[in-house]
Design a protein around this motif. Structure first.
Motif, PDB file in Angstrom:
ATOM      1  N   ASN A 138      15.894  49.351  76.581  1.00  0.00           N
ATOM      2  CA  ASN A 138      16.483  49.582  78.007  1.00  0.00           C
ATOM      3  C   ASN A 138      15.585  48.744  78.800  1.00  0.00           C
ATOM      4  O   ASN A 138      14.617  48.158  78.597  1.00  0.00           O
ATOM      5  CB  ASN A 138      16.429  51.333  78.147  1.00  0.00           C
ATOM      6  CG  ASN A 138      17.812  51.426  79.051  1.00  0.00           C
ATOM      7  OD1 ASN A 138      17.933  50.860  79.849  1.00  0.00           O
ATOM      8  ND2 ASN A 138      18.231  52.729  78.777  1.00  0.00           N
ATOM      9  N   ARG A 164      17.465  44.206  78.856  1.00  0.00           N
ATOM     10  CA  ARG A 164      17.117  45.368  77.991  1.00  0.00           C
ATOM     11  C   ARG A 164      15.844  44.781  76.950  1.00  0.00           C
ATOM     12  O   ARG A 164      16.173  43.666  76.140  1.00  0.00           O
ATOM     13  CB  ARG A 164      18.339  45.851  77.136  1.00  0.00           C
ATOM     14  CG  ARG A 164      19.306  46.610  77.771  1.00  0.00           C
ATOM     15  CD  ARG A 164      20.414  46.961  77.560  1.00  0.00           C
ATOM     16  NE  ARG A 164      20.141  48.306  76.605  1.00  0.00           N
ATOM     17  CZ  ARG A 164      20.613  49.627  77.184  1.00  0.00           C
ATOM     18  NH1 ARG A 164      21.260  49.591  78.473  1.00  0.00           N
ATOM     19  NH2 ARG A 164      20.325  50.789  76.621  1.00  0.00           N
ATOM     20  N   ASN A 209      25.190  58.581  85.668  1.00  0.00           N
ATOM     21  CA  ASN A 209      24.175  59.397  84.983  1.00  0.00           C
ATOM     22  C   ASN A 209      22.652  59.161  85.415  1.00  0.00           C
ATOM     23  O   ASN A 209      21.996  59.470  84.534  1.00  0.00           O
ATOM     24  CB  ASN A 209      24.310  58.913  83.154  1.00  0.00           C
ATOM     25  CG  ASN A 209      23.987  57.580  83.185  1.00  0.00           C
ATOM     26  OD1 ASN A 209      23.866  56.766  83.896  1.00  0.00           O
ATOM     27  ND2 ASN A 209      24.041  57.129  81.697  1.00  0.00           N
ATOM     28  N   GLN A 210      22.489  58.385  86.505  1.00  0.00           N
ATOM     29  CA  GLN A 210      21.131  57.968  87.027  1.00  0.00           C
ATOM     30  C   GLN A 210      20.638  59.114  87.810  1.00  0.00           C
ATOM     31  O   GLN A 210      21.437  59.992  88.561  1.00  0.00           O
ATOM     32  CB  GLN A 210      21.098  56.660  87.488  1.00  0.00           C
ATOM     33  CG  GLN A 210      21.686  55.573  86.598  1.00  0.00           C
ATOM     34  CD  GLN A 210      20.913  55.075  85.424  1.00  0.00           C
ATOM     35  OE1 GLN A 210      19.889  55.811  85.304  1.00  0.00           O
ATOM     36  NE2 GLN A 210      21.272  54.227  84.714  1.00  0.00           N
ATOM     37  N   ALA A 257      21.603  46.296  85.939  1.00  0.00           N
ATOM     38  CA  ALA A 257      21.026  47.227  84.950  1.00  0.00           C
ATOM     39  C   ALA A 257      19.838  46.401  84.290  1.00  0.00           C
ATOM     40  O   ALA A 257      19.468  46.818  83.234  1.00  0.00           O
ATOM     41  CB  ALA A 257      21.977  47.646  84.058  1.00  0.00           C
ATOM     42  N   GLN A 282      22.960  52.411  72.538  1.00  0.00           N
ATOM     43  CA  GLN A 282      24.008  53.111  73.274  1.00  0.00           C
ATOM     44  C   GLN A 282      25.271  53.404  72.124  1.00  0.00           C
ATOM     45  O   GLN A 282      25.320  52.599  71.152  1.00  0.00           O
ATOM     46  CB  GLN A 282      24.443  52.137  74.332  1.00  0.00           C
ATOM     47  CG  GLN A 282      23.408  52.310  75.373  1.00  0.00           C
ATOM     48  CD  GLN A 282      23.963  51.201  76.411  1.00  0.00           C
ATOM     49  OE1 GLN A 282      23.789  50.038  76.491  1.00  0.00           O
ATOM     50  NE2 GLN A 282      24.389  51.624  77.631  1.00  0.00           N
ATOM     51  N   ASP A 291      26.495  47.424  84.502  1.00  0.00           N
ATOM     52  CA  ASP A 291      27.054  48.740  84.555  1.00  0.00           C
ATOM     53  C   ASP A 291      28.180  48.483  85.316  1.00  0.00           C
ATOM     54  O   ASP A 291      28.228  47.699  86.261  1.00  0.00           O
ATOM     55  CB  ASP A 291      26.217  49.770  85.357  1.00  0.00           C
ATOM     56  CG  ASP A 291      25.116  50.254  84.357  1.00  0.00           C
ATOM     57  OD1 ASP A 291      25.319  50.493  83.220  1.00  0.00           O
ATOM     58  OD2 ASP A 291      24.117  50.801  85.099  1.00  0.00           O
ATOM     59  N   SER A 337      28.188  52.035  81.398  1.00  0.00           N
ATOM     60  CA  SER A 337      27.659  51.038  80.841  1.00  0.00           C
ATOM     61  C   SER A 337      28.579  50.019  80.382  1.00  0.00           C
ATOM     62  O   SER A 337      29.658  50.569  79.551  1.00  0.00           O
ATOM     63  CB  SER A 337      26.517  51.237  79.763  1.00  0.00           C
ATOM     64  OG  SER A 337      26.234  50.073  79.332  1.00  0.00           O
ATOM     65  N   PHE A 360      22.296  58.539  76.794  1.00  0.00           N
ATOM     66  CA  PHE A 360      21.220  58.513  77.535  1.00  0.00           C
ATOM     67  C   PHE A 360      20.276  59.727  77.763  1.00  0.00           C
ATOM     68  O   PHE A 360      18.977  59.738  77.602  1.00  0.00           O
ATOM     69  CB  PHE A 360      21.516  57.735  78.681  1.00  0.00           C
ATOM     70  CG  PHE A 360      20.483  57.087  79.618  1.00  0.00           C
ATOM     71  CD1 PHE A 360      19.406  56.383  78.772  1.00  0.00           C
ATOM     72  CD2 PHE A 360      20.360  57.037  80.940  1.00  0.00           C
ATOM     73  CE1 PHE A 360      18.357  55.876  79.451  1.00  0.00           C
ATOM     74  CE2 PHE A 360      19.374  56.301  81.516  1.00  0.00           C
ATOM     75  CZ  PHE A 360      18.357  55.753  80.830  1.00  0.00           C
TER      76      PHE A 360
HETATM   77  C1  GCU Z   1      20.889  51.747  81.512  1.00  0.00           C
HETATM   78  C2  GCU Z   1      22.336  51.744  82.196  1.00  0.00           C
HETATM   79  C3  GCU Z   1      23.054  52.914  82.083  1.00  0.00           C
HETATM   80  C4  GCU Z   1      23.239  53.404  80.493  1.00  0.00           C
HETATM   81  C5  GCU Z   1      21.747  53.556  80.104  1.00  0.00           C
HETATM   82  C6  GCU Z   1      21.852  53.834  78.462  1.00  0.00           C
HETATM   83  O1  GCU Z   1      19.977  52.759  82.134  1.00  0.00           O
HETATM   84  O2  GCU Z   1      22.118  51.253  83.547  1.00  0.00           O
HETATM   85  O3  GCU Z   1      24.334  52.756  82.443  1.00  0.00           O
HETATM   86  O4  GCU Z   1      23.535  54.717  80.502  1.00  0.00           O
HETATM   87  O5  GCU Z   1      20.967  52.225  80.236  1.00  0.00           O
HETATM   88  O6  GCU Z   1      20.973  53.137  77.784  1.00  0.00           O
HETATM   89  O7  GCU Z   1      22.393  54.738  78.029  1.00  0.00           O
END
Ligand code: GCU
Length: 357
Positions: free
Chosen positions: A226, A165, A49-50, A162, A188, A253, A106, A209
Motif C-alpha cells: 500500500n 503501492r 473507508n479512510q 492514492a 485488495q 481511488d 479503489s 482494508f
Molecule cells: C488505499 C486506497 C484505498 C484502498 C486501500 C486498500 O488506501 O486509497 O481506497 O481501500 O488502499 O488497500 O484497500
C-alpha cells in the motif's frame, strides 16, 4: 340547565379544545427543538473507508462546504468516514442501490463491478507519478472509461490520488521477488492483484482494508502492499518495520455517484454538484501531496520504519505477462493502453526539454 343549553356549551367547549390542539400542533412543528431543519432537505450520504484525518476526508469536507454554500437550503451533505457504512465493496453495492449517494472506491475493487477499470490495475502501467497524473488528468483517456460505468448503477465523477503501492512485510525488507516467496501478503479483492502476487511468487491473501491491521498483528498475514499513509493513518507502521519501494502500482481511488441521485437532480443542481466534485478532487490532490511527505517522515522518525529502494527491474519483468494476458482477454483495452504509452512518451519528452533549457 336546559338540555339544549347544555349541548351548546358542550359543543363550544369541543371547538375550543379542537382549536387549542391545532394551535399546539402548529406551534410544535414551528418551534420543536427536535425537528432539525435538515428534515426539509435532501440528505446526501458520502462514505469512504479512510480516517477523518486522511486527504480523502479533507476533499469530502471541501465538497460538503461547497454544496452547502451553494445549495444549503435544499441539500444536507453528511460524511461517513472510516468504513462506518461498510467495507468498500459494501459501499459500492449500497451506491448501486441508491442507499449511499457518493462513495470512494479503489480502482482495484471496481474492476469486479465493471471490467473496464482493470486497465489501471496493471502493475508497472505507469513509469512514475508524473505519467500517472498526466494520464488521469487527460479526459480523452479516462472519460471513455468513467462514462462507461452507468450500466453498473453509478457514475464515475473524479479520481483521488492514492500514491504508489509498495510492499511492507514484517519478516524483513523485500529486495527482490524471491523475498516474497512463502510470504502471505494481503492484496485488495481484485483478480488482477491476486494474479500479480502469483507472478511475483508471494501468496496472495485478499481481504478488506479494515481487516489488515489485526491480520498482521495476529500473524494471519506477513505483510501487505500500500501507500505510506497506511503506515501512519492506519497504524500499520506500529507492527511492520520494513517498507520497500517496489513502486509496483499507482492505483487511483475513484469517486462514484449513485445514478439514482443523478437521475433525479434538477439540471442546475447537477451542474453545481459537478463543480463540487472538481473542488473535492483538487482539494484531495493538494492535501495528498502534503500528507504523503508527512507520513514518510513520521513513519521513519517516529515509528521506526526503515525504507529500502530495491531495483524494480526484476519485479517488473515478473509481472509483465499480466499486461499481455489482460489485453488478450480484452482487446477493447488496447486503445487506452496505447494512449497511456503515448502519454508516457510525451511526459518524458517534456522532461528532457525542460532539462535542456
Ligand atoms: C488505499 C486506497 C484505498 C484502498 C486501500 C486498500 O488506501 O486509497 O481506497 O481501500 O488502499 O488497500 O484497500
Amino acid at each position: 340547565m336546559a338540555k339544549k343549553e347544555k349541548l351548546e356549551t358542550k359543543s363550544s367547549t369541543l371547538i375550543v379544545i379542537g382549536m387549542i390542539v391545532v394551535a399546539i400542533i402548529i406551534i410544535f412543528f414551528a418551534v420543536n427543538p427536535f425537528r432539525s431543519s435538515a428534515q426539509d432537505k435532501q440528505i446526501i450520504r458520502v462514505a469512504h473507508n479512510q480516517s477523518a484525518e486522511h486527504p480523502t476526508h479533507t476533499g469530502m469536507i471541501a465538497f460538503e462546504e461547497y454544496i452547502e454554500e451553494e445549495l444549503g437550503d435544499r441539500y444536507d451533505v453528511q460524511l461517513f468516514p472510516s468504513e462506518l457504512l461498510g467495507t468498500q465493496t459494501n459501499m459500492v453495492q449500497l451506491t448501486q442501490t441508491g442507499a449511499i449517494d457518493v462513495t470512494v472506491a479503489s480502482n482495484s475493487i471496481l474492476e469486479t463491478f465493471n471490467p473496464q477499470f482493470q486497465i489501471f490495475n496493471l502493475p508497472y502501467l505507469f513509469e512514475d507519478p508524473e505519467v500517472y497524473h498526466a494520464v488521469m488528468n487527460d479526459p480523452e483517456i479516462i472519460n471513455p472509461i468513467f462514462e462507461g460505468t452507468e450500466e453498473s448503477g453509478f457514475a464515475t465523477v473524479a479520481w483521488l490520488d492514492a500514491g504508489t503501492r509498495n510492499f511492507y512485510a514484517q519478516p524483513g525488507p523485500i529486495e527482490e521477488p524471491a523475498d516474497l516467496e512463502g510470504l502471505k501478503i494481503r492484496v485488495q479483492q481484485s483478480p488482477t492483484n491476486v494474479r500479480m502476487m502469483d507472478l511475483l511468487g508471494g501468496s496472495a491473501t485478499p481481504m478488506g482494508f479494515g481487516d489488515v491491521y489485526t491480520s498482521i498483528q495476529s500473524g494471519i498475514i506477513d505483510g501487505a502492499e500500500n501507500n505510506e499513509l497506511s503506515l501512519t493513518e492506519n497504524g500499520h507502521g506500529d507492527i511492520v518495520k520494513y517498507y520497500s519501494y517496489t513502486l509496483h502500482q499507482m492505483i487511483p481511488d475513484e469517486v462514484i455517484v449513485s445514478t439514482a441521485l443523478f437521475d433525479q437532480l434538477p439540471e442546475e443542481d447537477a451542474a453545481i454538484f459537478e463543480k463540487g466534485f472538481e473542488v473535492m478532487e483538487d482539494t484531495q490532490h493538494e492535501a495528498w501531496a502534503v500528507k504523503v511527505e508527512e507520513a514518510k517522515d513520521q513513519a521513519e522518525n517516529e515509528m521506526g520504519v526503515s525504507f529500502n529502494y530495491p531495483d524494480t527491474g526484476p519485479f517488473k519483468e515478473a509481472v509483465m505477462p499480466l499486461h499481455d494476458e489482460i489485453l488478450e482477454a480484452n482487446p477493447s483495452f488496447q486503445k487506452t493502453y496505447d494512449q497511456i504509452q503515448e502519454k508516457a512518451a510525451e511526459v518524458s519528452e517534456e522532461a528532457n526539454e525542460n532539462e535542456e533549457n
